[in-house]
Design a protein around this motif. Structure first.
Motif, PDB file in Angstrom:
ATOM      1  N   TRP A 113      11.709 -13.564   7.981  1.00  0.00           N
ATOM      2  CA  TRP A 113      11.064 -14.848   8.779  1.00  0.00           C
ATOM      3  C   TRP A 113      11.807 -15.890   8.615  1.00  0.00           C
ATOM      4  O   TRP A 113      12.167 -16.826   9.065  1.00  0.00           O
ATOM      5  N   ARG A 144       7.010   2.913   2.258  1.00  0.00           N
ATOM      6  CA  ARG A 144       5.809   2.500   0.862  1.00  0.00           C
ATOM      7  C   ARG A 144       5.544   0.864   1.248  1.00  0.00           C
ATOM      8  O   ARG A 144       4.570   0.355   0.884  1.00  0.00           O
ATOM      9  N   ARG A 145       6.562   0.205   1.492  1.00  0.00           N
ATOM     10  CA  ARG A 145       5.983  -1.160   1.905  1.00  0.00           C
ATOM     11  C   ARG A 145       5.270  -1.334   3.102  1.00  0.00           C
ATOM     12  O   ARG A 145       4.480  -2.069   3.114  1.00  0.00           O
ATOM     13  N   ARG A 184      -9.911 -19.021   6.261  1.00  0.00           N
ATOM     14  CA  ARG A 184      -9.479 -18.037   7.431  1.00  0.00           C
ATOM     15  C   ARG A 184     -10.273 -18.442   8.634  1.00  0.00           C
ATOM     16  O   ARG A 184     -10.776 -17.355   9.192  1.00  0.00           O
ATOM     17  N   ALA A 219      -6.766 -15.752  17.006  1.00  0.00           N
ATOM     18  CA  ALA A 219      -5.543 -15.804  17.162  1.00  0.00           C
ATOM     19  C   ALA A 219      -4.665 -14.722  17.050  1.00  0.00           C
ATOM     20  O   ALA A 219      -4.961 -13.800  16.456  1.00  0.00           O
ATOM     21  N   ALA A 220      -3.626 -14.999  17.889  1.00  0.00           N
ATOM     22  CA  ALA A 220      -2.722 -13.570  17.855  1.00  0.00           C
ATOM     23  C   ALA A 220      -1.632 -13.914  17.048  1.00  0.00           C
ATOM     24  O   ALA A 220      -0.479 -14.309  17.374  1.00  0.00           O
ATOM     25  N   GLY A 221      -1.478 -13.471  15.534  1.00  0.00           N
ATOM     26  CA  GLY A 221      -0.537 -13.685  14.897  1.00  0.00           C
ATOM     27  C   GLY A 221       0.114 -12.548  14.547  1.00  0.00           C
ATOM     28  O   GLY A 221      -0.278 -11.401  14.787  1.00  0.00           O
ATOM     29  N   GLY A 222       1.527 -12.574  14.156  1.00  0.00           N
ATOM     30  CA  GLY A 222       2.277 -11.493  13.884  1.00  0.00           C
ATOM     31  C   GLY A 222       1.793 -10.843  12.439  1.00  0.00           C
ATOM     32  O   GLY A 222       1.186 -11.586  11.785  1.00  0.00           O
ATOM     33  N   SER A 223       2.617  -9.898  12.044  1.00  0.00           N
ATOM     34  CA  SER A 223       2.288  -9.405  10.643  1.00  0.00           C
ATOM     35  C   SER A 223       3.670  -8.400  10.096  1.00  0.00           C
ATOM     36  O   SER A 223       4.469  -8.433  11.014  1.00  0.00           O
ATOM     37  N   ASP A 224       3.329  -8.484   8.707  1.00  0.00           N
ATOM     38  CA  ASP A 224       4.499  -7.817   8.455  1.00  0.00           C
ATOM     39  C   ASP A 224       4.858  -6.241   8.558  1.00  0.00           C
ATOM     40  O   ASP A 224       5.895  -5.984   8.492  1.00  0.00           O
ATOM     41  N   GLU A 272      11.501   4.220   1.155  1.00  0.00           N
ATOM     42  CA  GLU A 272      11.141   3.016   0.505  1.00  0.00           C
ATOM     43  C   GLU A 272      10.459   1.897   1.474  1.00  0.00           C
ATOM     44  O   GLU A 272       9.501   1.353   1.250  1.00  0.00           O
ATOM     45  N   VAL A 274       7.565  -6.025  11.158  1.00  0.00           N
ATOM     46  CA  VAL A 274       8.725  -5.997  10.487  1.00  0.00           C
ATOM     47  C   VAL A 274       9.212  -4.660   9.939  1.00  0.00           C
ATOM     48  O   VAL A 274      10.300  -4.403  10.016  1.00  0.00           O
ATOM     49  N   TYR A 275       8.259  -4.138   9.184  1.00  0.00           N
ATOM     50  CA  TYR A 275       8.671  -2.544   8.654  1.00  0.00           C
ATOM     51  C   TYR A 275       8.784  -1.745   9.754  1.00  0.00           C
ATOM     52  O   TYR A 275       9.687  -0.855   9.428  1.00  0.00           O
ATOM     53  N   SER A 288     -11.162 -12.533   8.026  1.00  0.00           N
ATOM     54  CA  SER A 288     -10.689 -13.697   9.099  1.00  0.00           C
ATOM     55  C   SER A 288     -11.483 -13.648  10.116  1.00  0.00           C
ATOM     56  O   SER A 288     -12.349 -12.632  10.414  1.00  0.00           O
ATOM     57  N   GLY A 289     -11.179 -14.674  11.017  1.00  0.00           N
ATOM     58  CA  GLY A 289     -11.928 -14.781  12.240  1.00  0.00           C
ATOM     59  C   GLY A 289     -13.338 -15.837  12.431  1.00  0.00           C
ATOM     60  O   GLY A 289     -13.786 -16.199  13.308  1.00  0.00           O
ATOM     61  N   GLY A 297       5.617 -16.980  16.719  1.00  0.00           N
ATOM     62  CA  GLY A 297       4.506 -16.070  17.101  1.00  0.00           C
ATOM     63  C   GLY A 297       4.415 -14.854  16.251  1.00  0.00           C
ATOM     64  O   GLY A 297       3.519 -14.173  16.221  1.00  0.00           O
ATOM     65  N   ASN A 298       5.890 -14.418  15.594  1.00  0.00           N
ATOM     66  CA  ASN A 298       5.672 -13.136  15.052  1.00  0.00           C
ATOM     67  C   ASN A 298       4.925 -13.438  13.557  1.00  0.00           C
ATOM     68  O   ASN A 298       5.173 -12.511  12.636  1.00  0.00           O
ATOM     69  N   LEU A 299       4.860 -14.558  13.080  1.00  0.00           N
ATOM     70  CA  LEU A 299       4.402 -14.741  11.779  1.00  0.00           C
ATOM     71  C   LEU A 299       2.982 -14.671  11.506  1.00  0.00           C
ATOM     72  O   LEU A 299       2.136 -14.703  12.633  1.00  0.00           O
ATOM     73  N   ASP A 353      -7.377  -8.507   4.886  1.00  0.00           N
ATOM     74  CA  ASP A 353      -7.352  -9.862   5.751  1.00  0.00           C
ATOM     75  C   ASP A 353      -8.105  -9.754   6.862  1.00  0.00           C
ATOM     76  O   ASP A 353      -9.157 -10.651   7.053  1.00  0.00           O
ATOM     77  N   VAL A 395      -3.027  -4.560   2.788  1.00  0.00           N
ATOM     78  CA  VAL A 395      -3.322  -6.004   2.762  1.00  0.00           C
ATOM     79  C   VAL A 395      -3.878  -6.800   4.247  1.00  0.00           C
ATOM     80  O   VAL A 395      -5.025  -7.289   4.208  1.00  0.00           O
TER      81      VAL A 395
END
Lengths: 664, 377
Positions: free
Chosen positions: A206, B67-68, A31, B28-33, B64, B36-37, B83-84, A115-117, B79, B75
């Motif tokens: 993705w 719940r995701r 990480r 780091a500027a990452g996306g996350s799921d 549904e 998406v939800y 991290s970092g 970038g969205n990952l 994380d 998670v």
């Protein structure tokens, strides 16, 4: 200087690739954000260097720098400029360079637009991508180096293989490679997920755009390749079940299956492990495609390089990635959290049905292509598996698939209603039946099966539009509402309909062209004519001409229909001096979607000329359908909205909310 | 020098790509799921308002997706706490690898496989250089290139054909002569030139083809000297010495006293045992024969010289076959020549070479085998 710059740029790309293959992996494990960030900059820089390298080789070709061995072997100073560009990838070394260029381009795209990952996923994906890239850089530098030099350059090159001096070749390999290599991203995503040990619905979203893009390019690439073979090889066929063609078809089928199963995963969080496997398989089959073409294991018209030592290297790459990927899958997949369950009759069920048939079809092609090779390698016995095998195995698998195709988009998620859907497809059934009756009426009993094929095609075409008609309210609502609804529909719905429609169009073309095509082989003297399917062809004479690097013997024909001239046709034979070989250029005359096809044979001593004439009804639909399919993919790709696992029930089941409980 | 500068700059760019991310401080500027939800939830709301799905289905789907979403948030929390961290030693190690290993590795690999000493040689630049240094070979190359582009330019063939003949590229000479005939029409002179090239290609033998060309030339112009002379040679080779003598004597009779070709014809007459009419002027030494062909030259030589000449021709043939062994007829000719010269050892050796050279072509291999057998080797 330019060739050496290109050479060094490739070496630098390898060095950056090694950094990118190691550091981000450690970063993701620990990480460590700095190390993970490294993946982005190295991926982009790697692409810059490979692009530089490719540009350098192109410059060598364009300026006919015969101090580069590769240029000597595949170029001629008098070739038209366009072929100086295309001959860069019209040979083994150059095409491998194009391969890694596209690989690096996809890697850089993920780095730039990903970038969205989540950072760890992105780092792992790019690291895996770089593993692939590094092995291929090594392969190029050590066994297929396009930048090898000679101190005493000759004054003229040996010319590009004449059969490849055609505009079809200019476009078809890059497209095909965009497809093959595009699946590397799906593969990298799958391996990255296995390394992280985590996979969920978001992963499918993705990975979807990359898979879709690869699939689109592969679709167009295969269609182009088939059209090129059709008009350049002079046999009048569009698909030969040639191992090299099969090698491009297999990843396409696996990729199609992957696209469909990823939908299930995205909406319902199910079929996760299966989708991973398909992602690994799609790229594995792409690699096998590369392997089959380049190793020299197979020899066919497409093979422009055969060298066993390269074959061994590629075999090692194959074993490493396919074997390694599948081993990692076998080890890590059982640890993944399983997704939801669902009823057999549902959208998910239909998609599983699709996957079953597609993978089986893919397997038959795989067996038909590789079994003869394996048999020859083991026992030395030569057998040839040709069209009859594939027609008997592949064909029957696609019929049920096509039949169920219109059902899929109409079925509800979770629990569908087959009878309800069948009722909504009534109109499509009717259209199919009418088509069958009409073709029997028009063509008689000349072929018993073909009218059913045509019926199937029309039924699928109509069926794929039913969903659109219902959801826009066409025929039921005022035009303004329909327009508003059409605009509001997700692009992916349009994409699905178009892709399915295109598939049916292709089927229609295949059935018509193969069943009702006519062929004549005759020898004509000047002034004589031949009649075929209602068209007259009169032989007017021969002309000798000179092209830039070839001489051409062209025969002029006048095509007429019912006594009225409709056009001139000019098939020719070209002889290329540098390679001492010749090609035959067929003449095509398009009438609607049908074509007259004329290819020149030998000139006899009495002044008559042997010709082959074909009439191919609706043959253009085969490639037009493929383009429509790819267009569907493009529409779907442009869909920025997300497709959610929202139940879209048939009208009847909408009244029963109790059936909509989450299945998991 | 420019090359090394450019390579150094490229290496610097590569090193920069490794060092740059290590030096930046921003997280780091990452996306996350989760995003998406969230999107999926919005989508359900949109579909609901546009009437694409019913109320109950929308509710079920929302449950549904939620719940995701909760799972993903859990998670993400885990994380974040992990991290970092990016310890300095690790970044330093990476930086050193980038600064040292990368340039050393690339340089080592490049020096092993690259050719930095060779300059690029684009054809246009080379052509420009060639203009200043015109050697025969490049001139031929240029004429050939010109003919490649303009295969119907008769003048080009006219220029190149005698050059080919002089260089011993007989088959090229024959082709050029044929082309010329086809392009500029038939004249006695052109037919005779073709015949000459054909005879040269046959190592001095007036073949049927060559003879036909000479005869055609005589039809067009019964006074054509070259054709006449070679018809005489043909007669001599057929064993018809009186006929040859008659032709040559006739030529000398009509000749002006200082004809440059007269000495050669006279020598030929001596060879067939006829005393030539006495010359009105002495032959000028070193004067060129009407043809440059080996036949003509050989016909003017003494027995000893002629033997040497023939041996030279055979040696040349052997050399050519050494370079291009795929010429079945050449091998057959060579074997016969050795047998005629009585050089059985060389013939046996050549037979072995021929078999080796033609091994790739079963059909030719069989034919050469037949020839060898027929000679009793």
């Amino acid at each position: 200087m330019i060739p050496e710059l290109g050479h060094y740029a490739l070496v630098l790309a390898l060095a950056l690739g090694i950094v990118q293959a190691v550091a981000p992996l450690i970063g993701a494990l620990q990480r460590d954000t700095a190390l993970m960030r490294l993946a982005t900059s190295t991926a982009i820089m790697q692409f810059v260097f490979v692009a530089l390298s490719f540009a350098a080789l192109t410059a060598c070709y364009v300026t006919s720098d015969f101090s580069v061995v590769n240029v000597i072997e595949n170029s001629h100073s008098m070739m038209p400029l366009i072929y100086k560009f295309t001959s860069v990838w019209g040979n083994h070394e150059g095409s491998m360079l194009l391969w890694v260029l596209i690989l690096a381009m996809f890697g850089a795209s993920v780095a730039a637009f990903g970038g969205n990952l989540p950072t760890t996923l992105k780092a792992n994906v790019l690291a895996v991508q770089s593993w692939i890239a590094c092995t291929f850089y090594l392969f190029i530098l050590l066994t297929s180096n396009p930048f090898l030099r000679v101190a005493q350059p000759p004054f003229e090159g040996r010319d590009l293989n004449p059969i490849l001096q055609d505009i079809g070749l200019a476009v078809h390999p890059p497209l095909l490679y965009l497809g093959y290599v595009g699946f590397s991203i799906s593969f990298s995503f799958a391996i990255a997920a296995l390394i992280e040990g985590r996979i969920d619905a978001a992963w499918a979203r993705w990975v979807r755009p990359w898979t879709l893009a690869a699939w689109m390019f592969l679709t167009v690439g295969i269609a182009m390749g088939s059209y090129w073979a059709y008009y350049e090889l002079g046999w009048g066929g569009f698909w030969f079940w040639d191992p090299v063609e099969n090698a491009s078809l297999m990843p396409w089928i696996a990729g199609t299956a992957l696209l469909h199963s990823a939908v299930v995963m995205e909406k319902r969080n199910a079929l996760k492990v299966w989708t991973l496997l398909l992602a690994i398989l799609a790229f594995s089959l792409s690699l096998i495609g590369t392997f089959l073409v380049r190793s020299g294991v197979l020899t066919s018209v497409h093979t422009f390089a055969s060298d066993p030592s390269r074959g061994v290297f590629i075999l090692m790459i194959l074993i490493f990635f396919i074997g390694g990927g599948l081993a990692l899958f076998a080890w890590r997949a059982p640890l993944l959290k399983q997704g939801g369950l669902f009823a057999p009759v549902s959208r998910e069920g239909a998609l599983v049905f699709n996957n079953l048939f597609l993978t089986t079809a893919c397997l038959t092609v795989f067996v038909g292509t590789l079994y003869p090779l394996a048999l020859e390698a083991v026992t030395g016995e030569k057998i040839s598996v040709g069209a009859p095998f594939f027609n008997l195995t592949f064909g029957p698998l696609f019929i049920p698939l096509m039949f169920v195709m219109p059902f899929g988009p109409l079925l509800a998620w979770k629990r569908g209603d087959v009878l309800g859907v069948a009722q909504r497809l009534m109109a499509a059934f009717a259209i199919g039946l009418i088509a069958i009756a009409a073709s029997f009426a028009a063509m008689g009993m000349s072929s018993v099966l073909a009218p059913f094929g045509i019926g199937l095609a029309f039924y699928v075409m109509a069926g794929s539009l039913v969903d659109l008609v219902e959801r826009t309210g066409l025929f039921r609502m005022p035009m303004a509402t329909v327009r508003a609804r059409a605009a509001g529909l997700p692009r992916s719905v349009w994409g699905t309909a178009l892709a399915h429609f295109g598939m049916a169009v292709t089927l229609l073309g295949i059935v018509c062209a193969t069943t009702w095509g006519e062929e004549r082989i005759v020898a004509l003297k000047q002034g004589q004519s031949v009649t075929l399917s209602g068209y007259d062809l009169r032989f007017d004479g021969m002309v000798q001409r000179t092209g830039p690097n070839f001489r051409e013997l062209a025969a002029t024909f006048t095509a007429g229909s019912g006594g009225v001239a409709i056009g001139a046709m000019e098939p020719s034979k070209r002889s290329f001096v540098a390679r001492n070989s010749s090609t035959s250029e067929a003449a095509l005359l398009t009438r609607g979607f049908s074509q007259l096809y004329l290819s020149l044979g030998d000139v006899n001593e009495d002044g008559s000329v042997a010709i082959r004439v074909y009439f191919k009804p609706l043959v253009l639909l085969i490639w037009l359908g493929s383009l429509v399919m790819a267009l569907g993919g493009a529409l779907s790709l442009s869909d920025r909205r997300l497709r959610v696992g929202a139940p879209k029930p048939a009208k009847k089941s909408a009244a029963k909310p109790s059936t909509l409980q989450p299945a998991e | 020098m420019t090359l090394w500068l450019a390579l150094a700059l490229m290496t610097a760019a590569a090193i920069f790509a490794v060092l740059w991310p290590l030096g930046r401080r921003t997280a780091a500027a990452g996306g996350s799921d989760i995003a998406v939800y969230r999107d999926q939830l919005d989508e359900i709301a949109r579909d609901r308002t546009s009437g694409l799905i019913g109320e109950a289905e929308a509710e079920a789907a929302k449950v549904e997706v939620s719940r995701r979403l909760i799972g993903a948030a859990d998670v993400a929390d885990a994380d974040k706490s992990a991290s970092g961290r990016s310890p300095l030693w690790r970044r330093r190690a990476t930086a050193i690898a980038g600064l040292v290993l990368l340039p050393v590795g690339t340089t080592a690999l490049y020096l092993a496989i690259g050719s930095p000493q060779l300059p690029g040689q684009p054809l246009a630049a080379r052509m420009a250089a060639v203009q200043q240094d015109r050697s025969l070979q490049t001139l031929i190359g240029q004429v050939e290139a010109h003919l490649e582009r303009n295969p119907n330019d008769a003048r080009g063939y006219e220029v190149i054909a005698p050059v080919y003949l002089r260089l011993g590229r007989f088959s090229d000479a024959v082709n050029a002569r044929r082309k010329l005939l086809a392009l500029s029409g038939e004249t006695a002179e052109r037919q005779a030139d073709l015949g000459e090239a054909l005879a040269a290609a046959g190592n001095g033998v007036i073949t049927v083809e060559a003879k036909a060309a000479f005869e055609r030339a005589l039809v067009l112009d019964p006074a054509d000297l070259k054709a006449k002379f070679f018809i005489g040679v043909a007669a001599e080779q057929d064993g018809d010495k009186p006929k040859a003598a008659a032709i040559w004597t006739g030529m000398l009779k009509d000749a002006p006293p200082d004809a440059p070709w007269a000495p050669v014809v006279r020598e030929s007459l001596v060879r067939v045992g006829v005393t030539p009419p006495s010359p009105t002027a002495p032959p000028i030494a070193g004067m060129a024969a009407p043809s440059a062909s080996d036949v003509a030259a050989a016909s003017g030589m003494s027995e000893q010289d002629r033997g040497d000449m023939i041996r030279g021709m055979v040696a040349r043939l052997a050399d050519r076959l050494k370079e291009d062994g795929n010429d079945l007829e050449g091998w057959q000719r060579l074997l016969r020549a050795y047998m005629v010269l009585g050089d059985r050892d060389k013939a046996t050796a050549a037979a072995g070479d021929a078999k080796k050279a033609l091994a790739g072509n079963p059909d030719k291999l069989r034919q050469i085998g037949d020839t060898i057998k027929s000679m009793g080797l």
